[in-house]
Design an enzyme around this catalytic site. Structure first.
Site, mmCIF file in Angstrom:
data_model
loop_
_atom_site.group_PDB
_atom_site.id
_atom_site.type_symbol
_atom_site.label_atom_id
_atom_site.label_comp_id
_atom_site.label_asym_id
_atom_site.label_seq_id
_atom_site.Cartn_x
_atom_site.Cartn_y
_atom_site.Cartn_z
ATOM 1 N N PHE A 227 34.707 85.956 109.507
ATOM 2 C CA PHE A 227 35.900 85.102 109.426
ATOM 3 C C PHE A 227 36.242 84.900 107.956
ATOM 4 O O PHE A 227 35.571 85.427 107.067
ATOM 5 C CB PHE A 227 35.646 83.759 110.130
ATOM 6 C CG PHE A 227 34.660 82.862 109.415
ATOM 7 C CD1 PHE A 227 33.303 83.077 109.514
ATOM 8 C CD2 PHE A 227 35.105 81.800 108.630
ATOM 9 C CE1 PHE A 227 32.387 82.254 108.858
ATOM 10 C CE2 PHE A 227 34.201 80.968 107.975
ATOM 11 C CZ PHE A 227 32.838 81.211 108.091
ATOM 12 N N GLY A 228 37.272 84.094 107.716
ATOM 13 C CA GLY A 228 37.617 83.731 106.336
ATOM 14 C C GLY A 228 37.786 84.953 105.446
ATOM 15 O O GLY A 228 38.546 85.873 105.760
ATOM 16 N N LYS B 280 31.643 78.812 111.705
ATOM 17 C CA LYS B 280 30.479 78.222 111.020
ATOM 18 C C LYS B 280 29.445 77.786 112.051
ATOM 19 O O LYS B 280 28.252 78.043 111.908
ATOM 20 C CB LYS B 280 30.894 76.966 110.235
ATOM 21 C CG LYS B 280 31.662 77.180 108.974
ATOM 22 C CD LYS B 280 31.874 75.797 108.326
ATOM 23 C CE LYS B 280 32.712 75.842 107.094
ATOM 24 N NZ LYS B 280 32.931 74.497 106.524
ATOM 25 N N ASP C 170 35.506 87.196 104.756
ATOM 26 C CA ASP C 170 34.440 88.185 104.986
ATOM 27 C C ASP C 170 34.905 89.622 104.805
ATOM 28 O O ASP C 170 34.162 90.454 104.274
ATOM 29 C CB ASP C 170 33.845 88.013 106.391
ATOM 30 C CG ASP C 170 32.792 86.917 106.444
ATOM 31 O OD1 ASP C 170 32.283 86.521 105.379
ATOM 32 O OD2 ASP C 170 32.491 86.449 107.556
ATOM 33 N N ASP D 20 30.138 72.434 103.624
ATOM 34 C CA ASP D 20 31.337 72.709 102.839
ATOM 35 C C ASP D 20 31.058 73.964 102.034
ATOM 36 O O ASP D 20 30.022 74.085 101.374
ATOM 37 C CB ASP D 20 31.717 71.545 101.922
ATOM 38 C CG ASP D 20 33.181 71.654 101.522
ATOM 39 O OD1 ASP D 20 34.050 71.497 102.414
ATOM 40 O OD2 ASP D 20 33.470 71.954 100.342
ATOM 41 N N ASN E 269 35.199 74.199 112.424
ATOM 42 C CA ASN E 269 35.272 75.658 112.274
ATOM 43 C C ASN E 269 34.222 76.307 113.180
ATOM 44 O O ASN E 269 33.023 76.296 112.883
ATOM 45 C CB ASN E 269 35.033 76.023 110.798
ATOM 46 C CG ASN E 269 35.174 77.507 110.541
ATOM 47 O OD1 ASN E 269 34.877 78.319 111.400
ATOM 48 N ND2 ASN E 269 35.628 77.849 109.344
#
Ligand code: ITT
Length: 221
Positions: free
Chosen positions: A156-157, A12, A159, A71, A9
């Site tokens: 991302f994700g 990250k 957010d 993780d 990712n």
């Protein structure tokens, strides 16, 4: 220390690189190691999955490599802690971040923002490994609430759906440095920095940069 982030990712990795700055010599991730096949995340907790990622990557890269895994995910109280360790695959295998956000908003429909009812937290477990051994675990968490709609383009994700405690904007709206200063990942990395400061590691010139005696588990609290 040359650090290999056991992640595919890129978001990250970019956050980790930015937060650690010149405390490490360089940071790369699994994009530099296409020979490492997709790692199955079969753990029941963030820490278990972080251990799996760190040790599998370490096995592939050999004894000398410093590996840091991450993780992480979102726990939503109204959903009994979901998506949790399934955050990346919430709407199915191969799901995109956008698919996952749509599913989360659907699941939260009708949960109307009465006190704490949209409460959630981001969690992160990081494992540092070398030579096939887990060396340390660093954890971070951040409380917040789930917004009623996506807001902002940063990050991302999840957010653009996550409003951190004490703010009225989502991580999608806040500048990256604000996110990094308080995020679950930022908090885990603060503990890694404490650990790093207490090591006697050779620097780029082969000289020791020992700072002081390691206080047992201070970074684990
Ligand atoms: P790697 O396993 O290769 O590191 P991944 O994205 O699959 O990449 P995880 O299994 O740890 O990583 O899943 C984390 C998911 O949780 C991620 O895909 C996002 O959806 C969400 N997440 C984690 N940290 C986040 C952050 O800082 N902001 C927004 N969403 C985040």
């Amino acid at each position: 220390m040359h650090l290999v982030v056991a992640s595919g990712n890129a978001h990250k990795t970019a956050e980790i690189r930015r937060i650690l700055g010149d405390l490490v010599t360089s940071v790369e991730d699994l994009s530099a190691h296409p020979e490492i096949k997709e790692i199955q995340e079969t753990g029941a907790t963030f820490e278990e999955n972080a251990v799996i990622k760190a040790l599998e990557t370490g096995r592939a890269l050999g004894d000398g490599a410093w590996i840091l895994s991450d993780d992480s995910g979102l726990e939503v109280d109204a959903l009994g802690g979901k998506p949790g360790v399934y955050s990346a695959r919430y709407s199915g295998a191969g799901a995109s971040d956008a698919d996952n956000r749509v599913k989360l908003l659907e699941k939260m429909a009708g949960i109307d923002g009465e006190e704490n009812s949209r409460s959630a937290r981001f969690r992160c477990a990081m494992v540092l490994a070398r030579g096939g051994q887990k060396i340390a675990v660093f954890e971070g968490a951040l409380e917040g609430v789930i917004a009623n709609a996506e807001k902002g383009e940063q990050g991302f994700g999840y957010d653009s759906l996550f409003i951190p405690e004490g703010y009225s904007e989502t991580f999608g709206q806040l500048p990256p440095e604000v996110k990094n200063s308080m995020s679950h990942r930022g908090r885990a990395l603060e503990k890694f920095k404490l650990w790093l400061a207490r090591q006697d590691l050779p620097n780029e010139n082969g000289c020791s940069n020992h700072v002081g005696n390691q206080k047992k588990a201070e970074w684990e609290t």
